[in-house]
Design an enzyme around this catalytic site. Structure first.
Site, PDB file in Angstrom:
ATOM      1  N   LEU A  10       2.467   3.790   6.895  1.00  0.00           N
ATOM      2  CA  LEU A  10       2.856   3.201   5.618  1.00  0.00           C
ATOM      3  C   LEU A  10       4.189   3.823   5.227  1.00  0.00           C
ATOM      4  O   LEU A  10       4.383   5.032   5.389  1.00  0.00           O
ATOM      5  CB  LEU A  10       1.818   3.520   4.534  1.00  0.00           C
ATOM      6  CG  LEU A  10       0.601   2.602   4.383  1.00  0.00           C
ATOM      7  CD1 LEU A  10      -0.341   3.172   3.329  1.00  0.00           C
ATOM      8  CD2 LEU A  10       1.012   1.194   4.015  1.00  0.00           C
ATOM      9  N   ASP A  11       5.097   3.021   4.704  1.00  0.00           N
ATOM     10  CA  ASP A  11       6.385   3.542   4.248  1.00  0.00           C
ATOM     11  C   ASP A  11       6.189   4.586   3.155  1.00  0.00           C
ATOM     12  O   ASP A  11       5.207   4.519   2.407  1.00  0.00           O
ATOM     13  CB  ASP A  11       7.249   2.408   3.677  1.00  0.00           C
ATOM     14  CG  ASP A  11       7.737   1.450   4.749  1.00  0.00           C
ATOM     15  OD1 ASP A  11       7.693   1.814   5.930  1.00  0.00           O
ATOM     16  OD2 ASP A  11       8.153   0.337   4.375  1.00  0.00           O
ATOM     17  N   PRO A  12       7.117   5.535   2.998  1.00  0.00           N
ATOM     18  CA  PRO A  12       7.016   6.502   1.897  1.00  0.00           C
ATOM     19  C   PRO A  12       6.882   5.842   0.528  1.00  0.00           C
ATOM     20  O   PRO A  12       6.201   6.370  -0.352  1.00  0.00           O
ATOM     21  CB  PRO A  12       8.324   7.292   2.011  1.00  0.00           C
ATOM     22  CG  PRO A  12       8.650   7.244   3.470  1.00  0.00           C
ATOM     23  CD  PRO A  12       8.237   5.862   3.917  1.00  0.00           C
TER      24      PRO A  12
END
Length: 319
Positions: free
Chosen positions: A49-51
């Site tokens: 998951l992206d930051p």
């Protein structure tokens, strides 16, 4: 002078932790924090998951890491918000603004794009992604200002709901998608189809496969627990194969199966099978069945099974 750092004594930990990934953490940062809190020897996650994204991130420990690929391939559900009229270099709020256009969107327009982007579609992966070209991540090229040709990929949007939010320039996307789907790209493409461009301002994963946000725990809550309470949050490794057909083997067949030998029985053909031993009851691994033969796939080893059974026994006897 700085006090010497205490070295964490690792231990064998087996199972699945359903983490609610916090905003601002990379998936690997969240994994390493949970691994440290559990003092686990071996860990991995089931897809990044992206930051700037939050939500369901299943973390696998020990024997469970052998089956993490199953959830890399699982369908996922996301809820995102997108700002219309503003396009950024990254497709989200982190990137520089590269274009602005007026917004004039009607409910009929939203219904049109909702239908247009539901079902099988083709997506071009974004430059700001972890996909590799010649051994180098695309986002590394992007940081150097280099645009790399990317082939469009077939993905499936199983369901999509697009709705206006409180302001006419913000929309909410709720989508259940196949593996390999980029929600940032979906938001950008919907913005283009509406004639004004868009970028994501928030993204939350609410489900992956059979795991849902209601089952997840935060890092903050995990940190506040005792070691025993942390271990109690783990699902068994077989939670990753809940949708498989099940076969239970007797003691002799289980031992031979674990050594990699095929077993014969009156079983129907099946491509995905979870195999258990009966005495003691233990998850042995995965297999498939062809012509009455149970053919081993990914297997636990006897030491892992012994450690899992020992931990289960100790939990039962803890007052």
């Amino acid at each position: 002078m700085h006090a010497p750092r205490t070295r964490v004594q690792r231990r064998p930990v087996h199972g699945v932790l359903l983490l609610d990934k916090p905003l601002g953490f990379s998936s690997n940062q969240a994994l390493q924090k949970a691994k440290w809190l559990l003092r686990a020897e071996k860990a991995g996650h089931t897809g990044t998951l992206d930051p700037l994204a939050t939500g369901v991130l299943p973390l696998c420990f020990g024997a469970a890491t052998k089956f993490s690929q199953l959830h890399l391939d699982a369908d996922k559900t996301y809820v995102a918000t997108a700002r219309l009229g503003v396009k950024t270099a990254t497709g989200d709020a982190e990137g520089d603004v590269i274009a602005e256009r007026p917004v004039n969107v009607t409910p009929e327009d939203l219904a049109r794009v909702q239908a247009q982007f539901t079902g099988p579609i083709r997506q071009t992966p974004p430059m700001h992604s972890a996909l590799k070209k010649d051994g180098k991540a695309l986002y590394e090229y992007a940081r150097e200002g280099i645009e790399v040709a990317r082939a469009a990929r077939d993905v499936v949007i199983h369901s999509l709901k697009v709705s206006l939010m409180d302001t006419p320039s913000d929309i909410r996307l709720t989508a259940r998608v196949s593996k390999g789907t980029y929600i940032r790209t979906l938001g950008e493409d919907i913005g283009e189809a509406l004639g004004c461009g868009a970028h994501l301002t928030s993204l939350r994963r609410t489900a992956t496969g059979d795991f849902y946000e209601s089952q997840c725990i935060t890092l903050e809550a995990l940190e506040a627990m005792s070691e025993e309470e942390r271990l109690a949050q783990l699902l068994p490794a077989e939670a990753l194969v809940a949708g498989h057909s099940r076969v239970t083997l007797g003691t002799e067949d289980a031992a031979r199966f674990l050594s990699g030998l095929r077993r014969r029985g009156q079983w129907a053909d099946a491509s995905e099978v979870a195999v258990f031993g009966c005495e003691p009851r233990a998850f042995l691994g995965t297999a498939h069945i062809t012509a009455n033969e149970l053919i081993p796939g990914r297997l636990l080893n006897p030491i892992e099974i012994q450690q899992i059974l020992l931990n289960a026994t100790s939990c039962e006897t803890t007052p």
